[in-house]
Design a protein around this motif. Structure first.
Motif, PDB file in Angstrom:
ATOM      1  N   LEU A  36       0.862  -1.169   0.000  1.00  0.00           N
ATOM      2  CA  LEU A  36       0.000   0.000   0.000  1.00  0.00           C
ATOM      3  C   LEU A  36       0.907   1.230   0.000  1.00  0.00           C
ATOM      4  O   LEU A  36       1.438   1.637   1.022  1.00  0.00           O
ATOM      5  CB  LEU A  36      -0.901  -0.013   1.238  1.00  0.00           C
ATOM      6  CG  LEU A  36      -1.992   1.056   1.313  1.00  0.00           C
ATOM      7  CD1 LEU A  36      -2.949   0.948   0.127  1.00  0.00           C
ATOM      8  CD2 LEU A  36      -2.756   0.956   2.619  1.00  0.00           C
ATOM      9  N   ASP A  37       1.086   1.791  -1.179  1.00  0.00           N
ATOM     10  CA  ASP A  37       2.045   2.873  -1.378  1.00  0.00           C
ATOM     11  C   ASP A  37       1.535   4.178  -0.766  1.00  0.00           C
ATOM     12  O   ASP A  37       0.464   4.674  -1.147  1.00  0.00           O
ATOM     13  CB  ASP A  37       2.288   3.059  -2.878  1.00  0.00           C
ATOM     14  CG  ASP A  37       3.479   3.955  -3.178  1.00  0.00           C
ATOM     15  OD1 ASP A  37       3.913   4.694  -2.276  1.00  0.00           O
ATOM     16  OD2 ASP A  37       3.966   3.913  -4.323  1.00  0.00           O
ATOM     17  N   PRO A  38       2.272   4.785   0.177  1.00  0.00           N
ATOM     18  CA  PRO A  38       1.846   6.060   0.773  1.00  0.00           C
ATOM     19  C   PRO A  38       1.677   7.181  -0.239  1.00  0.00           C
ATOM     20  O   PRO A  38       0.951   8.152   0.015  1.00  0.00           O
ATOM     21  CB  PRO A  38       2.984   6.383   1.765  1.00  0.00           C
ATOM     22  CG  PRO A  38       3.615   5.065   2.073  1.00  0.00           C
ATOM     23  CD  PRO A  38       3.507   4.270   0.804  1.00  0.00           C
ATOM     24  N   THR A  78       1.425 -10.548   3.985  1.00  0.00           N
ATOM     25  CA  THR A  78       1.985  -9.369   4.635  1.00  0.00           C
ATOM     26  C   THR A  78       1.606  -8.124   3.843  1.00  0.00           C
ATOM     27  O   THR A  78       1.797  -8.068   2.627  1.00  0.00           O
ATOM     28  CB  THR A  78       3.511  -9.470   4.762  1.00  0.00           C
ATOM     29  OG1 THR A  78       3.824 -10.395   5.798  1.00  0.00           O
ATOM     30  CG2 THR A  78       4.124  -8.134   5.123  1.00  0.00           C
ATOM     31  N   ILE A  79       1.058  -7.152   4.548  1.00  0.00           N
ATOM     32  CA  ILE A  79       0.671  -5.874   3.949  1.00  0.00           C
ATOM     33  C   ILE A  79       1.690  -4.841   4.382  1.00  0.00           C
ATOM     34  O   ILE A  79       1.866  -4.581   5.575  1.00  0.00           O
ATOM     35  CB  ILE A  79      -0.734  -5.466   4.404  1.00  0.00           C
ATOM     36  CG1 ILE A  79      -1.742  -6.558   4.008  1.00  0.00           C
ATOM     37  CG2 ILE A  79      -1.132  -4.126   3.781  1.00  0.00           C
ATOM     38  CD1 ILE A  79      -3.056  -6.452   4.730  1.00  0.00           C
ATOM     39  N   ALA A  84       6.171  -0.885  -3.878  1.00  0.00           N
ATOM     40  CA  ALA A  84       6.758  -2.158  -4.282  1.00  0.00           C
ATOM     41  C   ALA A  84       8.214  -1.979  -4.675  1.00  0.00           C
ATOM     42  O   ALA A  84       9.038  -2.876  -4.466  1.00  0.00           O
ATOM     43  CB  ALA A  84       5.964  -2.744  -5.450  1.00  0.00           C
ATOM     44  N   GLY A  85       8.536  -0.817  -5.247  1.00  0.00           N
ATOM     45  CA  GLY A  85       9.916  -0.559  -5.653  1.00  0.00           C
ATOM     46  C   GLY A  85      10.894  -0.579  -4.495  1.00  0.00           C
ATOM     47  O   GLY A  85      12.067  -0.918  -4.669  1.00  0.00           O
ATOM     48  N   ARG A  86      10.440  -0.218  -3.316  1.00  0.00           N
ATOM     49  CA  ARG A  86      11.291  -0.263  -2.123  1.00  0.00           C
ATOM     50  C   ARG A  86      11.190  -1.607  -1.419  1.00  0.00           C
ATOM     51  O   ARG A  86      12.169  -2.120  -0.869  1.00  0.00           O
ATOM     52  CB  ARG A  86      10.882   0.851  -1.152  1.00  0.00           C
ATOM     53  CG  ARG A  86      11.161   2.253  -1.635  1.00  0.00           C
ATOM     54  CD  ARG A  86      10.811   3.264  -0.566  1.00  0.00           C
ATOM     55  NE  ARG A  86      11.534   3.008   0.688  1.00  0.00           N
ATOM     56  CZ  ARG A  86      11.316   3.655   1.816  1.00  0.00           C
ATOM     57  NH1 ARG A  86      10.372   4.587   1.861  1.00  0.00           N
ATOM     58  NH2 ARG A  86      12.008   3.386   2.892  1.00  0.00           N
ATOM     59  N   THR A  87      10.007  -2.188  -1.413  1.00  0.00           N
ATOM     60  CA  THR A  87       9.754  -3.392  -0.615  1.00  0.00           C
ATOM     61  C   THR A  87      10.343  -4.654  -1.227  1.00  0.00           C
ATOM     62  O   THR A  87      11.015  -5.442  -0.545  1.00  0.00           O
ATOM     63  CB  THR A  87       8.239  -3.577  -0.435  1.00  0.00           C
ATOM     64  OG1 THR A  87       7.700  -2.414   0.202  1.00  0.00           O
ATOM     65  CG2 THR A  87       7.936  -4.808   0.395  1.00  0.00           C
ATOM     66  N   ILE A  88      10.092  -4.864  -2.516  1.00  0.00           N
ATOM     67  CA  ILE A  88      10.443  -6.137  -3.142  1.00  0.00           C
ATOM     68  C   ILE A  88      11.950  -6.397  -3.153  1.00  0.00           C
ATOM     69  O   ILE A  88      12.397  -7.496  -2.777  1.00  0.00           O
ATOM     70  CB  ILE A  88       9.856  -6.218  -4.570  1.00  0.00           C
ATOM     71  CG1 ILE A  88       8.338  -6.032  -4.527  1.00  0.00           C
ATOM     72  CG2 ILE A  88      10.221  -7.549  -5.209  1.00  0.00           C
ATOM     73  CD1 ILE A  88       7.601  -6.952  -3.591  1.00  0.00           C
TER      74      ILE A  88
END
Length: 439
Positions: A36-38, A78-79, A84-88
């Motif tokens: 969930l991108d801020p 997991t939420i 996604a660019g930072r998380t993955i």
């Protein structure tokens, strides 16, 4: 030990999820993630946040439902409140992920993000599958570059061709890696009286309920009504957020036609599904032009941006009661009928002379059933810069009011004493104070 990561997006379901099934068959352990991108909550194009409270609540309910279904299969979702660019990349490094999968992205930003991940993680294998459309691109009787310029031509070229049936939900999934934990921010539980409840469970329940009635055989006669739960199918929110597959809906429609009745109304439900389908390929075909002021025709309309006019349209305080009622319903509920959307969009472009992209951006924020392709494609259509071969579609507001709210019930419900405060016959566009130059 081969590990995979599946990124949920607009496919918040287990049934007919081809991308999830493909990665599940190729890995021993599987991480399931939703980002969930801020940035969605910050002002973007037209200074309007991309995600408003109504759709956020629906997404949160959908994620809560998905978490419960996955837990029953021994999996965890997991939420993450980050892009996604930072998380993955961080998860790939931490868990030694070899395979990454997601549903095929339709929106331009989402496609660019997927491409950026592929460049950033060259050692990973990437899987992308269609979870959002009826047809695969290679099933179409034309190339994507040869997409017909109008819906009617698209429909004729498809002819009697039908898509493959929906896939069943997987019976099992690979387990998560040891130490993989859920960081749930799903939030809301569904209110009992709420009609649009997010999640696959609610979507399937509505699907079964709708096709257990005679409503599908009456759809064509009621679909243009301004309000009423039973006047249209109401599948759009679940389709847009991926809680319901369009193929699952079509399979159920076909079963209904074979076992109950087939008539012009049931056939028109399929036509509406094809409209949705057309805009998905339209978005893939035209890319950045989907958001261009001059549209796919590269012809700039004679409209501009006037802050006060835009604010009055957004607040439902224009001189046009029928428009105000529709907008106030949208602001209060996150939903508006298809007829209402055409009325307010036509007013936005023609009566108010506003840049259509600001209206599209406002819909993006407010609508529970926001779909990037359908929303921006339809706004281009009304603005005369899209797929409409006739050009500008200008709806007569007096005629629309008389035809779809003849007794004023809809206006009175949303406007109260203001329902007929302004008579359209007495409005002269040049006398509207907010339309003066510089305002």
């Amino acid at each position: 030990m081969r590990r995979g990561l599946f990124l949920f997006s607009n496919d918040l379901r287990l049934h007919d999820n081809a991308a999830l099934r493909r990665i599940a068959s190729q890995v021993d352990e599987l991480l399931l993630v939703y980002c969930l991108d801020p940035e969605l909550f910050r002002p973007r194009f037209c200074q309007t946040p991309a995600l408003g409270s109504h759709r956020l609540k629906f997404i949160q309910e959908s994620l809560r439902d998905l978490q419960a279904q996955l837990a029953s299969m021994g999996q965890r979702l997991t939420i993450v409140e980050a892009s996604a660019g930072r998380t993955i990349p961080a998860l790939v490094e931490r868990y030694d992920v070899a395979v990454i999968a997601q549903a095929q992205a339709i929106g331009l930003d989402e496609r660019r993000q997927w491409q950026a991940l592929q460049q950033q993680l060259p050692d990973c294998r990437f899987i992308e599958a269609n979870n959002h459309c009826l047809f695969e691109v290679d099933e179409l009787p034309f190339s994507l570059g040869g997409l017909p310029e109008s819906f009617s031509k698209f429909r004729r070229k498809l002819g009697d061709q039908f898509p493959s049936p929906a896939l069943a939900a997987p019976a099992s999934l690979p387990p998560p890696p040891a130490g993989w934990r859920t960081e749930s921010h799903a939030g809301y539980s569904a209110a009992g009286e709420q009609r649009f409840i997010g999640g696959e469970t609610a979507a399937i329940a509505h699907l079964k309920n709708y096709f257990s009635t005679a409503l599908p055989t009456q759809y064509k006669a009621t679909r243009n009504a301004l309000w009423g739960w039973e006047t249209s199918t109401k599948f759009s929110a679940w389709l847009a957020n991926g809680c319901l597959s369009p193929r699952r809906l079509l399979d159920t429609l076909i079963d209904y036609e074979q076992s109950v009745q087939r008539n012009g109304s049931t056939e028109w439900i399929y036509v509406e599904l094809l409209w949705r389908e057309y805009f998905q390929f339209y978005a893939l075909r035209h890319g950045a032009d989907l958001f261009s002021f001059s549209g796919i025709k590269h012809q700039k309309p004679l409209t501009s941006f006037y802050p006060q006019r835009f604010r009055q349209w957004c607040e439902g305080t224009t001189p046009y009661p029928i428009v105000n009622a529709c907008i106030r319903e949208l602001n209060a509920s996150g939903y508006m009928s298809n007829r209402g959307r055409q009325i307010v969009a036509s007013c936005f472009v023609h009566e108010m002379g506003l840049d259509w992209r600001y209206g599209a951006a406002y819909f993006q924020r407010q609508l529970i059933d926001y779909d990037v392709a359908s929303n921006w494609g339809n706004w281009q259509y009304l603005a005369g810069v899209g797929a409409d071969p006739r050009g500008h579609r200008h709806f007569d507001l007096n005629k629309q009011t008389e035809q779809f709210d003849p007794d004023g019930e809809f206006r009175r419900h949303w406007l109260g004493e203001d329902a007929t405060a302004v008579e359209l016959d007495h409005i002269d566009i040049v006398d509207w104070p907010t339309l003066r130059e510089g305002q």
